[in-house]
Design a protein around this motif. Structure first.
Motif, PDB file in Angstrom:
ATOM      1  N   ARG A 138       0.869  -1.176   0.000  1.00 50.12           N
ATOM      2  CA  ARG A 138       0.000   0.000   0.000  1.00 50.12           C
ATOM      3  C   ARG A 138       0.903   1.223   0.000  1.00 50.12           C
ATOM      4  O   ARG A 138       1.648   1.446   0.956  1.00 50.12           O
ATOM      5  N   ARG A 148      -2.011   3.679  -4.193  1.00 49.61           N
ATOM      6  CA  ARG A 148      -2.211   2.433  -4.912  1.00 49.61           C
ATOM      7  C   ARG A 148      -1.879   1.227  -4.037  1.00 49.61           C
ATOM      8  O   ARG A 148      -1.093   1.338  -3.082  1.00 49.61           O
ATOM      9  N   ALA A 188       0.088  -2.132  -4.831  1.00 51.18           N
ATOM     10  CA  ALA A 188       0.974  -2.520  -5.931  1.00 51.18           C
ATOM     11  C   ALA A 188       1.900  -3.653  -5.526  1.00 51.18           C
ATOM     12  O   ALA A 188       2.206  -3.829  -4.343  1.00 51.18           O
ATOM     13  N   ARG A 216       0.626  -2.676 -10.593  1.00 51.04           N
ATOM     14  CA  ARG A 216      -0.475  -2.904  -9.656  1.00 51.04           C
ATOM     15  C   ARG A 216      -0.816  -4.388  -9.527  1.00 51.04           C
ATOM     16  O   ARG A 216      -1.054  -4.879  -8.431  1.00 51.04           O
ATOM     17  N   GLU A 232       1.137   1.521 -14.532  1.00 49.78           N
ATOM     18  CA  GLU A 232       1.004   2.963 -14.714  1.00 49.78           C
ATOM     19  C   GLU A 232       2.392   3.595 -14.705  1.00 49.78           C
ATOM     20  O   GLU A 232       3.263   3.156 -13.946  1.00 49.78           O
TER      21      GLU A 232
END
Length: 290
Positions: free
Chosen positions: A172, A184, A186, A220, A243
């Protein structure tokens, strides 16, 4: 010209004798002067600057892998002395990124005939630098396992990948980029000053160490197959799972301490990272442009 070669005998777990012999042979009938200096991993922070001061080289050359390159570069920032690279490590990610030949003769030819170019450096937590790629999470855990178990070669990587896949956990993270904050869950977050890992896995297709910025790459979700691709060779990732944010300065906060590595060297567990670009602060010798 005068060259100072900083040779890391332990880099990549391979014998550096062929590299030393190649250097001596290459310069045997040359007007250039060279000195060989062996890093020992203990007193290098004192002795390498002394060698630079004593010999006043026109170019200082790192003979080893990404860790060796990063270490030597630390003493050349903002000095105007170019860094040369002889890729004698195992993965040689930075050399691959810069299109430096992996053979002795080819890399020496670039060293002597190549051109110098100002290269960006990422300052990490005010006391460390990244030339290539740093990350938290999955890959950093792989680096930790690889170092801890003193593994070598592709078989060692495979063993580490299998071990890490069994223990993978989502992180986190809160990432502040400029005035915006991204939160996010991930598997890993990469600070990318380049395009690819030493394995050839391209994670930041439009990245460049010469553009005055770096990219934050957030993975992610990744399937087991995609993770294997990540560590072994490039295949396009599902864009829904990755991303990429350009940045010149960022901070990362994690809800628990996570694995962290810089240019292939494990840095321990952290829950806070600050990174800032230092544009053009390192001169590197590169192949001449076509």
């Amino acid at each position: 010209m005068t060259f100072l070669f900083a040779i890391n005998p332990a880099s990549g777990g391979t014998d550096k004798t062929p590299w030393e012999e190649g250097i001596r042979t290459f310069f045997a009938d040359s007007p250039h002067q060279f000195y060989l200096f062996h890093l020992n991993g203990e007193t290098d922070e004192q002795t390498l600057p002394q060698q630079i001061k004593q010999h006043k080289p026109d170019r200082v050359v790192a003979v080893g892998g990404d860790g060796t390159i990063k270490f030597v570069a630390t003493f050349l920032l903002d000095t105007g002395i170019p860094l040369g690279i002889l890729p004698a490590g195992s993965a040689n990610g930075m050399a691959r990124e810069l299109d430096i030949p992996t053979d002795v003769a080819g890399s020496l030819e670039v060293l002597v005939e190549g051109e110098t170019k100002p290269t960006d450096v990422v300052l990490i937590n005010d006391d460390d630098i990244c030339l290539h790629l740093s990350d938290i999470g999955l890959n950093a855990q792989l680096v930790q396992h690889y170092e801890k178990n003193n593994l070598r070669g592709k078989l060692g990587y495979l063993r580490s990948v299998i071990n890490v896949l069994k223990k993978r956990r989502l992180l986190r993270v809160s990432i502040t980029i400029g005035d915006s904050c991204v939160e996010r869950a991930a598997l890993m977050v990469v600070l990318a000053n380049a395009r690819m890992y030493g394995t050839g896995a391209v994670i930041n297709p439009n990245g460049s160490p010469f553009d005055g910025q770096f990219e934050v790459v957030i993975f992610r979700r990744l399937s087991v197959l995609e993770i294997i691709k990540l560590f072994w060779r490039y295949k396009p990732f599902d864009p829904r799972n990755v991303e990429i944010f350009p940045a010149t300065s960022i901070t990362i906060e994690t809800h628990r301490k996570v694995y962290f590595q810089v240019d292939g060297e494990y840095r321990g567990k952290v829950n806070h990272i600050k990174a800032t670009i230092k544009p053009g602060s390192l001169l590197i010798v590169l192949p001449k442009s076509p």
